[in-house]
Design a protein around this motif. Structure first.
Motif, PDB file in Angstrom:
ATOM      1  N   GLY A  97      22.604  15.233  30.912  1.00 55.67           N
ATOM      2  CA  GLY A  97      23.733  14.709  30.161  1.00 55.67           C
ATOM      3  C   GLY A  97      23.420  14.636  28.680  1.00 55.67           C
ATOM      4  N   PRO A  98      24.271  13.957  27.926  1.00 56.43           N
ATOM      5  CA  PRO A  98      24.084  13.897  26.473  1.00 56.43           C
ATOM      6  C   PRO A  98      22.792  13.218  26.041  1.00 56.43           C
ATOM      7  N   VAL A  99      22.316  12.229  26.785  1.00 53.14           N
ATOM      8  CA  VAL A  99      21.058  11.581  26.415  1.00 53.14           C
ATOM      9  C   VAL A  99      19.899  12.565  26.547  1.00 53.14           C
ATOM     10  N   GLY A 100      19.919  13.383  27.584  1.00 51.73           N
ATOM     11  CA  GLY A 100      18.903  14.420  27.714  1.00 51.73           C
ATOM     12  C   GLY A 100      18.943  15.394  26.555  1.00 51.73           C
ATOM     13  N   GLY A 101      20.151  15.755  26.125  1.00 49.98           N
ATOM     14  CA  GLY A 101      20.287  16.632  24.970  1.00 49.98           C
ATOM     15  C   GLY A 101      19.710  16.007  23.716  1.00 49.98           C
ATOM     16  N   LEU A 102      19.909  14.692  23.547  1.00 49.00           N
ATOM     17  CA  LEU A 102      19.362  13.989  22.388  1.00 49.00           C
ATOM     18  C   LEU A 102      17.837  14.017  22.409  1.00 49.00           C
ATOM     19  N   LEU A 103      17.244  13.804  23.594  1.00 48.44           N
ATOM     20  CA  LEU A 103      15.785  13.850  23.691  1.00 48.44           C
ATOM     21  C   LEU A 103      15.255  15.232  23.331  1.00 48.44           C
ATOM     22  N   ARG A 104      15.901  16.261  23.838  1.00 46.93           N
ATOM     23  CA  ARG A 104      15.444  17.618  23.511  1.00 46.93           C
ATOM     24  C   ARG A 104      15.576  17.902  22.022  1.00 46.93           C
ATOM     25  N   ALA A 105      16.673  17.448  21.426  1.00 43.70           N
ATOM     26  CA  ALA A 105      16.897  17.707  19.999  1.00 43.70           C
ATOM     27  C   ALA A 105      15.862  17.019  19.128  1.00 43.70           C
ATOM     28  N   THR A 106      15.296  15.930  19.630  1.00 43.76           N
ATOM     29  CA  THR A 106      14.318  15.174  18.844  1.00 43.76           C
ATOM     30  C   THR A 106      12.888  15.430  19.301  1.00 43.76           C
ATOM     31  N   GLY A 107      12.700  16.380  20.211  1.00 49.95           N
ATOM     32  CA  GLY A 107      11.350  16.745  20.645  1.00 49.95           C
ATOM     33  C   GLY A 107      10.654  15.695  21.474  1.00 49.95           C
ATOM     34  N   ARG A 108      11.426  14.862  22.185  1.00 43.34           N
ATOM     35  CA  ARG A 108      10.842  13.798  22.988  1.00 43.34           C
ATOM     36  C   ARG A 108      10.864  14.156  24.466  1.00 43.34           C
ATOM     37  N   HIS A 109       9.852  13.657  25.212  1.00 40.94           N
ATOM     38  CA  HIS A 109       9.862  13.857  26.661  1.00 40.94           C
ATOM     39  C   HIS A 109      10.696  12.755  27.314  1.00 40.94           C
ATOM     40  N   PRO A 110      11.178  12.989  28.547  1.00 40.66           N
ATOM     41  CA  PRO A 110      12.044  12.017  29.206  1.00 40.66           C
ATOM     42  C   PRO A 110      11.329  11.133  30.225  1.00 40.66           C
ATOM     43  N   TYR A 111      10.006  11.129  30.256  1.00 45.83           N
ATOM     44  CA  TYR A 111       9.296  10.536  31.391  1.00 45.83           C
ATOM     45  C   TYR A 111       9.046   9.035  31.250  1.00 45.83           C
ATOM     46  N   ARG A 112       9.087   8.387  32.402  1.00 40.53           N
ATOM     47  CA  ARG A 112       8.707   6.989  32.535  1.00 40.53           C
ATOM     48  C   ARG A 112       7.454   6.899  33.395  1.00 40.53           C
ATOM     49  N   PRO A 113       6.540   5.977  33.068  1.00 41.21           N
ATOM     50  CA  PRO A 113       5.384   5.775  33.940  1.00 41.21           C
ATOM     51  C   PRO A 113       5.822   5.181  35.274  1.00 41.21           C
ATOM     52  N   ALA A 114       4.974   5.315  36.278  1.00 41.62           N
ATOM     53  CA  ALA A 114       5.289   4.801  37.612  1.00 41.62           C
ATOM     54  C   ALA A 114       5.476   3.280  37.552  1.00 41.62           C
ATOM     55  N   HIS A 115       6.535   2.788  38.220  1.00 44.68           N
ATOM     56  CA  HIS A 115       6.828   1.355  38.144  1.00 44.68           C
ATOM     57  C   HIS A 115       7.737   0.920  39.284  1.00 44.68           C
ATOM     58  N   ILE A 116       7.785  -0.393  39.498  1.00 40.99           N
ATOM     59  CA  ILE A 116       8.711  -1.029  40.425  1.00 40.99           C
ATOM     60  C   ILE A 116       9.450  -2.114  39.651  1.00 40.99           C
ATOM     61  N   HIS A 117      10.769  -2.185  39.829  1.00 38.16           N
ATOM     62  CA  HIS A 117      11.599  -3.182  39.158  1.00 38.16           C
ATOM     63  C   HIS A 117      11.683  -4.474  39.969  1.00 38.16           C
ATOM     64  N   PHE A 118      11.790  -5.586  39.255  1.00 39.22           N
ATOM     65  CA  PHE A 118      11.983  -6.895  39.877  1.00 39.22           C
ATOM     66  C   PHE A 118      12.992  -7.722  39.081  1.00 39.22           C
ATOM     67  N   ILE A 119      13.787  -8.494  39.795  1.00 41.22           N
ATOM     68  CA  ILE A 119      14.481  -9.645  39.204  1.00 41.22           C
ATOM     69  C   ILE A 119      14.133 -10.838  40.084  1.00 41.22           C
ATOM     70  N   ALA A 120      13.480 -11.835  39.505  1.00 42.19           N
ATOM     71  CA  ALA A 120      13.115 -13.035  40.244  1.00 42.19           C
ATOM     72  C   ALA A 120      13.933 -14.213  39.719  1.00 42.19           C
ATOM     73  N   SER A 121      14.427 -15.027  40.642  1.00 41.05           N
ATOM     74  CA  SER A 121      15.225 -16.191  40.238  1.00 41.05           C
ATOM     75  C   SER A 121      14.982 -17.342  41.202  1.00 41.05           C
ATOM     76  N   ALA A 122      15.104 -18.549  40.674  1.00 39.51           N
ATOM     77  CA  ALA A 122      14.924 -19.750  41.478  1.00 39.51           C
ATOM     78  C   ALA A 122      15.706 -20.879  40.830  1.00 39.51           C
ATOM     79  N   ALA A 123      16.140 -21.817  41.629  1.00 43.23           N
ATOM     80  CA  ALA A 123      16.919 -22.955  41.127  1.00 43.23           C
ATOM     81  C   ALA A 123      16.143 -23.684  40.038  1.00 43.23           C
ATOM     82  N   GLY A 124      16.839 -24.022  38.941  1.00 43.12           N
ATOM     83  CA  GLY A 124      16.227 -24.784  37.865  1.00 43.12           C
ATOM     84  C   GLY A 124      15.321 -23.975  36.965  1.00 43.12           C
ATOM     85  N   HIS A 125      15.346 -22.651  37.079  1.00 40.72           N
ATOM     86  CA  HIS A 125      14.469 -21.796  36.287  1.00 40.72           C
ATOM     87  C   HIS A 125      15.244 -20.620  35.701  1.00 40.72           C
ATOM     88  N   ILE A 126      14.701 -20.058  34.631  1.00 44.91           N
ATOM     89  CA  ILE A 126      15.317 -18.909  33.975  1.00 44.91           C
ATOM     90  C   ILE A 126      14.932 -17.649  34.742  1.00 44.91           C
TER      91      ILE A 126
END
Length: 293
Positions: free
Chosen positions: A204-233
């Motif tokens: 898509g267009p974001v990929g085109g922007l990366l190519r135009a600016t000579g940047r790679h599209p890669y992310r390092p290996a990772h796992i996402h989390f959202i943690a929540s509990a009552a009374g906490h941020i």
């Protein structure tokens, strides 16, 4: 009406002044503040770079196709925000977590569907093909106390670097996702595969922007989390696989040293049976520490 200055309106009264004045009637003071800042910075950018009409037309066209690329399972504008570093900057500006609390990082563009509720210890890798892995930890308050009943929302790409929403018909919905409830000691654990580095979508267009600016599209290996509990941020964060490629050049600038975790090799048939995984496997231990509200 603007003053007699030429070109960018550098007379006694500029078009910038007129636009800012036009916002004074806004009922919402925060809306007025945000739009005033936007106008002043946007106009200053145009003056500083001597922006041409053709360049602005191309920018509008880019934003238009970015919007058209968005679907129920793809958010091109979030990716644009990510690769420009704005998402990470906002995380840093709005981070309310004190010393010792888990650091936040970007949400990313693939939290597009609700994670299915799963029992502790469940395997979120429904397709296989990756190296078996166990992730475990505790959800704690910053004072060290356990947070029983805390929720831990998890999502990740499969062993080949694709999220379920990227491969409908190939991956079952909910693959790589799980919503867990911590036990009475704040503990959580689940089985999965070791994530791999992957490129953000570049068709898509974001990929085109990366190519135009000579940047790679890669992310390092990772796992996402959202943690929540009552009374906490709540905290939105990742754990990154220690030693992964691209830790020093993440396409979305989201790596923080404190979020890099060791996915340690384990060769212990008894531990494998306990967790319900094949032996040998990898084990990542990572506590999620929340700031009291």
């Amino acid at each position: 009406m603007t003053g007699g200055g030429k070109g960018d309106g550098t007379g006694d009264r500029t078009v910038t002044d007129e636009v800012v004045d036009s916002l004074r009637g806004a009922d919402d003071p925060r809306l007025r503040e945000l739009l005033t800042g936007l106008v002043r910075h946007l106009h200053a950018f145009a003056r500083e770079t001597r922006l041409t009409q053709r360049e602005w037309e191309r920018a509008i066209a880019f934003l238009t196709v970015t919007g058209k690329a968005c679907t129920d399972t793809r958010q091109e504008f979030i990716m644009l925000s990510d690769v420009l570093g704005l998402s990470m900057l906002l995380e840093m500006i709005n981070d309310r977590h004190g010393p010792g609390a888990t650091e936040s990082t970007v949400l990313g563009p693939f939290h597009m569907t609700e994670s299915p509720g799963r029992e502790l210890g469940a395997d979120i890798d429904l397709v296989g093909g990756g190296e078996p892995c166990v992730v475990s930890g505790r959800v704690l308050s910053r004072d060290g106390g356990a947070l029983p009943g805390a929720t831990v929302d998890v999502w990740q790409a499969d062993g080949h670097g694709f999220y379920d929403v990227q491969q409908p018909g190939v991956q079952p919905p909910g693959n790589g996702r799980g919503l867990f409830t911590a036990d009475g000691d704040g503990r959580f654990w689940f089985c999965t595969c070791v994530p791999s580095p992957y490129p953000i979508p570049t068709d898509g267009p974001v990929g085109g922007l990366l190519r135009a600016t000579g940047r790679h599209p890669y992310r390092p290996a990772h796992i996402h989390f959202i943690a929540s509990a009552a009374g906490h941020i709540p905290v939105t964060t990742h754990i990154f696989v220690a030693g992964s490629e691209y830790l020093d050049s993440d396409a979305v600038f989201a790596v923080k040293p404190g979020l890099i975790a060791d996915f340690a090799p384990v060769d212990d048939p008894e531990s494998a049976r306990e967790f319900g995984v094949a032996n040998p496997f990898r084990h990542a231990r990572f506590d999620l520490v929340l700031e009291p509200a």
